[in-house]
Motif scaffolding. Structure first.
Motif, PDB file in Angstrom:
ATOM      1  N   CYS A  36       0.832  -1.205   0.000  1.00 16.05           N
ATOM      2  CA  CYS A  36       0.000   0.000   0.000  1.00 16.05           C
ATOM      3  C   CYS A  36       0.861   1.247   0.000  1.00 16.05           C
ATOM      4  N   ARG A  37       0.230   2.347  -0.389  1.00 11.22           N
ATOM      5  CA  ARG A  37       0.813   3.674  -0.288  1.00 11.22           C
ATOM      6  C   ARG A  37      -0.228   4.570   0.350  1.00 11.22           C
ATOM      7  N   CYS A  38       0.237   5.422   1.254  1.00 10.94           N
ATOM      8  CA  CYS A  38      -0.657   6.354   1.945  1.00 10.94           C
ATOM      9  C   CYS A  38      -0.197   7.768   1.619  1.00 10.94           C
ATOM     10  N   PHE A  39      -1.034   8.488   0.889  1.00  9.66           N
ATOM     11  CA  PHE A  39      -0.698   9.834   0.451  1.00  9.66           C
ATOM     12  C   PHE A  39      -1.464  10.845   1.301  1.00  9.66           C
ATOM     13  N   PRO A  40      -0.777  11.706   2.042  1.00  3.92           N
ATOM     14  CA  PRO A  40      -1.459  12.629   2.954  1.00  3.92           C
ATOM     15  C   PRO A  40      -2.246  13.706   2.222  1.00  3.92           C
ATOM     16  N   MET A  41      -3.373  14.074   2.788  1.00  3.66           N
ATOM     17  CA  MET A  41      -4.150  15.210   2.290  1.00  3.66           C
ATOM     18  C   MET A  41      -3.765  16.409   3.145  1.00  3.66           C
ATOM     19  N   ARG A  42      -2.925  17.256   2.583  1.00  4.58           N
ATOM     20  CA  ARG A  42      -2.390  18.382   3.352  1.00  4.58           C
ATOM     21  C   ARG A  42      -2.982  19.697   2.876  1.00  4.58           C
ATOM     22  N   LEU A  43      -3.306  20.525   3.832  1.00  5.61           N
ATOM     23  CA  LEU A  43      -3.776  21.875   3.545  1.00  5.61           C
ATOM     24  C   LEU A  43      -2.902  22.816   4.357  1.00  5.61           C
ATOM     25  N   GLY A  44      -1.898  23.407   3.686  1.00  8.68           N
ATOM     26  CA  GLY A  44      -0.894  24.170   4.411  1.00  8.68           C
ATOM     27  C   GLY A  44      -0.110  23.227   5.305  1.00  8.68           C
ATOM     28  N   ARG A  45      -0.073  23.521   6.595  1.00  7.49           N
ATOM     29  CA  ARG A  45       0.641  22.669   7.542  1.00  7.49           C
ATOM     30  C   ARG A  45      -0.283  21.681   8.238  1.00  7.49           C
ATOM     31  N   THR A  46      -1.547  21.669   7.833  1.00  4.24           N
ATOM     32  CA  THR A  46      -2.527  20.804   8.474  1.00  4.24           C
ATOM     33  C   THR A  46      -2.771  19.553   7.642  1.00  4.24           C
ATOM     34  N   SER A  47      -2.793  18.411   8.294  1.00  6.20           N
ATOM     35  CA  SER A  47      -3.117  17.159   7.621  1.00  6.20           C
ATOM     36  C   SER A  47      -4.597  16.857   7.844  1.00  6.20           C
ATOM     37  N   LEU A  48      -5.325  16.691   6.761  1.00  4.80           N
ATOM     38  CA  LEU A  48      -6.764  16.418   6.844  1.00  4.80           C
ATOM     39  C   LEU A  48      -7.066  14.927   6.888  1.00  4.80           C
ATOM     40  N   GLY A  49      -6.133  14.126   6.406  1.00  4.19           N
ATOM     41  CA  GLY A  49      -6.362  12.687   6.325  1.00  4.19           C
ATOM     42  C   GLY A  49      -5.388  12.077   5.345  1.00  4.19           C
ATOM     43  N   SER A  50      -5.808  11.002   4.689  1.00  6.03           N
ATOM     44  CA  SER A  50      -4.897  10.321   3.773  1.00  6.03           C
ATOM     45  C   SER A  50      -5.674   9.579   2.690  1.00  6.03           C
ATOM     46  N   LEU A  51      -5.085   9.545   1.502  1.00  9.99           N
ATOM     47  CA  LEU A  51      -5.597   8.736   0.399  1.00  9.99           C
ATOM     48  C   LEU A  51      -4.769   7.459   0.377  1.00  9.99           C
ATOM     49  N   VAL A  52      -5.405   6.323   0.656  1.00 13.78           N
ATOM     50  CA  VAL A  52      -4.687   5.060   0.827  1.00 13.78           C
ATOM     51  C   VAL A  52      -5.022   4.112  -0.322  1.00 13.78           C
ATOM     52  N   VAL A  53      -3.989   3.653  -1.003  1.00 16.38           N
ATOM     53  CA  VAL A  53      -4.168   2.730  -2.128  1.00 16.38           C
ATOM     54  C   VAL A  53      -3.562   1.387  -1.763  1.00 16.38           C
ATOM     55  N   PHE A  54      -4.397   0.346  -1.763  1.00 13.78           N
ATOM     56  CA  PHE A  54      -3.941  -1.017  -1.488  1.00 13.78           C
ATOM     57  C   PHE A  54      -3.840  -1.787  -2.798  1.00 13.78           C
ATOM     58  N   THR A  55      -2.797  -2.602  -2.900  1.00 14.94           N
ATOM     59  CA  THR A  55      -2.593  -3.403  -4.105  1.00 14.94           C
ATOM     60  C   THR A  55      -2.621  -4.896  -3.781  1.00 14.94           C
ATOM     61  N   HIS A  56      -2.929  -5.690  -4.796  1.00 17.40           N
ATOM     62  CA  HIS A  56      -2.942  -7.141  -4.608  1.00 17.40           C
ATOM     63  C   HIS A  56      -1.523  -7.686  -4.507  1.00 17.40           C
ATOM     64  N   ASP A  57      -0.623  -7.121  -5.322  1.00 16.74           N
ATOM     65  CA  ASP A  57       0.775  -7.538  -5.320  1.00 16.74           C
ATOM     66  C   ASP A  57       1.603  -6.510  -4.566  1.00 16.74           C
ATOM     67  N   SER A  58       2.903  -6.692  -4.543  1.00 15.34           N
ATOM     68  CA  SER A  58       3.749  -5.682  -3.909  1.00 15.34           C
ATOM     69  C   SER A  58       3.708  -4.403  -4.745  1.00 15.34           C
ATOM     70  N   TRP A  59       3.968  -3.269  -4.120  1.00 15.91           N
ATOM     71  CA  TRP A  59       3.813  -1.994  -4.808  1.00 15.91           C
ATOM     72  C   TRP A  59       4.698  -1.888  -6.044  1.00 15.91           C
ATOM     73  N   HIS A  60       5.930  -2.349  -5.944  1.00 16.43           N
ATOM     74  CA  HIS A  60       6.877  -2.187  -7.046  1.00 16.43           C
ATOM     75  C   HIS A  60       6.781  -3.285  -8.099  1.00 16.43           C
ATOM     76  N   SER A  61       5.800  -4.167  -7.970  1.00 14.17           N
ATOM     77  CA  SER A  61       5.653  -5.223  -8.979  1.00 14.17           C
ATOM     78  C   SER A  61       5.068  -4.678 -10.278  1.00 14.17           C
ATOM     79  N   ALA A  62       4.543  -3.460 -10.226  1.00 12.57           N
ATOM     80  CA  ALA A  62       4.009  -2.795 -11.416  1.00 12.57           C
ATOM     81  C   ALA A  62       4.447  -1.335 -11.384  1.00 12.57           C
ATOM     82  N   GLU A  63       4.346  -0.676 -12.533  1.00 16.22           N
ATOM     83  CA  GLU A  63       4.723   0.741 -12.597  1.00 16.22           C
ATOM     84  C   GLU A  63       3.591   1.578 -12.012  1.00 16.22           C
ATOM     85  N   ARG A  64       3.866   2.226 -10.899  1.00 20.23           N
ATOM     86  CA  ARG A  64       2.869   3.032 -10.218  1.00 20.23           C
ATOM     87  C   ARG A  64       3.484   4.393  -9.873  1.00 20.23           C
TER      88      ARG A  64
END
Length: 232
Positions: A115-143
């Motif tokens: 998985c990769r977790c991409f933060p949702m940032r507004l200035g210096r504040t973090s609102l949450g995260s966009l989380v992408v889960f994969t079936h295989d390992s992250w680097h097994s495909a071009e992402r």
């Protein structure tokens, strides 16, 4: 990685943001396109709800055959990303180390590989995260990590302009503020040019450089110059 599909999805979301958009629809589009273009099994938008260390799932998109366990989306790497405002990477759930061993084991049990977790940032504040889960390992495909972060940034922008009723007044206020700042900058440039005996072009460049050295915006530096020309 800058495929037509990625370009189109960013264009689609940015176009939606210029219309009288429905925030939930935009967020659903962001999550769906992120899952598709990052070859994910499950993509989740988690938000901080104001309570320390507590997250809510706001929007999600999953492959038809996948049954999500939302615990994975609000704990471990996702929680760290949402709280810290940092990108958190788990290349393979088979090798997560002791810190997230239970999290990795649970992910594997649900057919996930990374998985990769991409933060949702507004200035210096973090609102949450966009989380992408994969079936295989992250680097097994071009992402593209840059694409994932761009979509998280668009999600943060969407959340920051949630109220339709306030949108127009916010834009009007912002435009007035920018006009005022632009006027200050132009006056300061003219003052620098006259006092230093240089051209407008050189004065503009000097203002920008001096603002950069002080670590402030051109508008803030212009206000200082107008208040005290000797401070230039």
């Amino acid at each position: 990685m800058n495929t037509p599909a990625i370009q189109l999805s960013i264009a689609e979301v940015t176009h939606l943001l210029t219309t009288d958009f429905d925030s939930l629809r935009v967020l659903e589009t962001i999550v769906e396109r992120s899952r598709q273009n990052l070859s994910g099994v499950w993509c989740v938008l988690v938000v901080r709800n104001g309570e320390q260390g507590y997250l809510d799932v706001l929007v999600e998109s999953a492959n038809a055959e996948f049954v999500p366990d939302r615990t994975l989306a609000i704990s471990g790497p996702a929680a760290l990303s949402a709280e810290s405002g940092a990108v958190v990477m788990v290349d393979s759930f088979k090798d997560v180390g002791e810190r997230w061993r239970k999290f990795g084991r649970s992910g594997l049990e649900h057919g996930l590989g990374g998985c990769r977790c991409f933060p949702m940032r507004l200035g210096r504040t973090s609102l949450g995260s966009l989380v992408v889960f994969t079936h295989d390992s992250w680097h097994s495909a071009e992402r593209s990590n840059a694409y994932g972060q761009s979509m998280a940034d668009l999600a943060a922008l969407t959340l920051s302009t949630d109220s339709r009723q306030d949108r127009h007044s916010q834009v009007v206020t912002a435009v007035k503020k920018l006009i005022a700042v632009r006027g200050d900058v132009e006056q300061a440039v003219g003052m620098i040019a006259e006092l230093d005996g240089i051209s407008i072009e050189l004065a503009t460049a000097r203002l920008a450089e001096n603002a950069r050295r002080r670590g402030i915006s051109a508008g803030a530096y212009s206000s200082l110059v107008l208040a005290n020309p000797d401070a230039r």
